[in-house]
Design an enzyme around this catalytic site. Structure first.
Site, PDB file in Angstrom:
ATOM      1  N   ASP A  85       0.827  -1.036   0.117  1.00 28.16           N
ATOM      2  CA  ASP A  85      -0.039   0.009  -0.182  1.00 28.16           C
ATOM      3  C   ASP A  85       1.015   1.271   0.117  1.00 28.16           C
ATOM      4  OD1 ASP A  85      -1.614   1.995   0.625  1.00 28.16           O
ATOM      5  OD2 ASP A  85      -2.911   1.149   2.122  1.00 28.16           O
ATOM      6  N   LYS A  95      -0.390  15.080 -10.966  1.00 28.71           N
ATOM      7  CA  LYS A  95       0.437  14.341 -12.199  1.00 28.71           C
ATOM      8  C   LYS A  95       1.486  15.534 -12.661  1.00 28.71           C
ATOM      9  CE  LYS A  95      -1.233   9.979 -12.395  1.00 28.71           C
ATOM     10  NZ  LYS A  95      -0.374   9.056 -11.956  1.00 28.71           N
ATOM     11  N   TYR A 131      -6.381  15.649  -9.592  1.00 31.08           N
ATOM     12  CA  TYR A 131      -5.565  14.629 -10.473  1.00 31.08           C
ATOM     13  C   TYR A 131      -4.632  15.323 -11.314  1.00 31.08           C
ATOM     14  CZ  TYR A 131      -4.493  10.694 -13.718  1.00 31.08           C
ATOM     15  OH  TYR A 131      -3.920   9.891 -14.379  1.00 31.08           O
ATOM     16  N   THR A 153      -9.869   1.345 -18.780  1.00 29.83           N
ATOM     17  CA  THR A 153      -9.909   0.623 -17.536  1.00 29.83           C
ATOM     18  C   THR A 153     -10.920   0.745 -16.691  1.00 29.83           C
ATOM     19  OG1 THR A 153      -8.374   2.183 -16.502  1.00 29.83           O
ATOM     20  CG2 THR A 153      -7.322   0.502 -17.828  1.00 29.83           C
ATOM     21  N   ASN A 189       3.193   2.654 -10.546  1.00 27.43           N
ATOM     22  CA  ASN A 189       1.815   2.631 -11.255  1.00 27.43           C
ATOM     23  C   ASN A 189       0.757   3.268 -10.639  1.00 27.43           C
ATOM     24  OD1 ASN A 189       0.175   1.824 -13.633  1.00 27.43           O
ATOM     25  ND2 ASN A 189      -0.548   0.285 -11.818  1.00 27.43           N
TER      26      ASN A 189
END
Length: 238
Positions: free
Chosen positions: A58, A165, A161, A196, A85
């Protein structure tokens, strides 16, 4: 300690999606895969399907990270490839209404988790003759792409988000600079808009296609680049 017969790769968040496909493709290339995942049941199942080794990990939990590093140290003594990832999306709300709690949650996984795992694995990567660190970023983290009024991302106005990044891209650059005189190469990749669970099944690319750039950068030759942001078409502007 068992001496490895092939390159050893750890992929975080690898029980499904791009992480799983990265693990599958690396295994097919002859790499010994350590499949990192939070949930033991799903992680063991995914690893078994690939003939990989499950590592409970984790990225937001310091004890879990330390335990994973110790397991790799004890069983292999080295790590050749780290693919960071693991990531989450958050609420994708407009900046003015994004809760700080959501920002912290997204950054905890996407940024701080990557930094924590990288630092914990760095001693093992330094023992490799050709260490590779691949940070899975996103074109949403590109300031150039975000500010291109003619581009497809201009209409997306959200905070957590993309900011996480963009910060991850800078983390990539700074680690690459620190390790410039070592065999370790550190790069950020963007898999593209991939269908996904992460995207609710929406996207123009399959998980297998999205994973290809991760694998390419994980298997870079000694004369390959470091400190770049790239997709399968070439360098992406920061």
């Amino acid at each position: 300690m068992v001496l490895p017969m092939s390159r050893i790769a750890l992929i975080t968040g690898a029980n499904k999606g791009i992480g799983y496909e990265t693990a599958r493709q690396l295994a097919a290339a002859g790499v010994s895969v350590l499949l990192g995942a939070r949930a033991p049941e799903r992680g063991h199942a995914a690893a078994a399907s690939l003939g990989a080794r499950f590592i409970q990990l984790d990225v937001t939990d310091e004890e879990s990270i330390a335990g994973a590093a110790k397991t790799i140290e004890d069983e292999f003594g080295v790590l050749d490839i780290l693919v960071n990832n693991a990531g989450i999306g958050g609420e994708f709300a407009r900046p003015s209404v994004t809760p700080l709690s959501d920002m912290r949650r997204v950054f905890d996984t996407n940024l701080f988790g990557t930094v924590a795992v990288t630092k914990a694995m760095l001693q093992l990567l330094r023992r490799s003759g050709a260490g590779r660190i691949v940070n899975v970023s996103s074109e949403l983290g590109s300031l150039h792409v975000a500010t291109d009024r003619a581009g497809p991302i201009w209409s997306l106005i959200t905070l957590a988000y993309p900011a996480s990044k963009a910060a991850l891209n800078m983390v990539t650059v700074q680690f690459a600079k620190e390790l410039i005189d070592t065999p370790i190469k550190v790069n950020a990749v963007t898999p593209g808009y991939t269908a996904t669970d992460f995207t609710g099944g929406q996207g123009f690319r399959t998980a297998a296609q999205g994973a290809e750039i991760c694998v390419q950068m994980a298997l870079l030759p000694d004369d390959g680049p470091t400190g770049i942001f790239i997709d399968d078409k070439g360098t992406v502007p920061w």
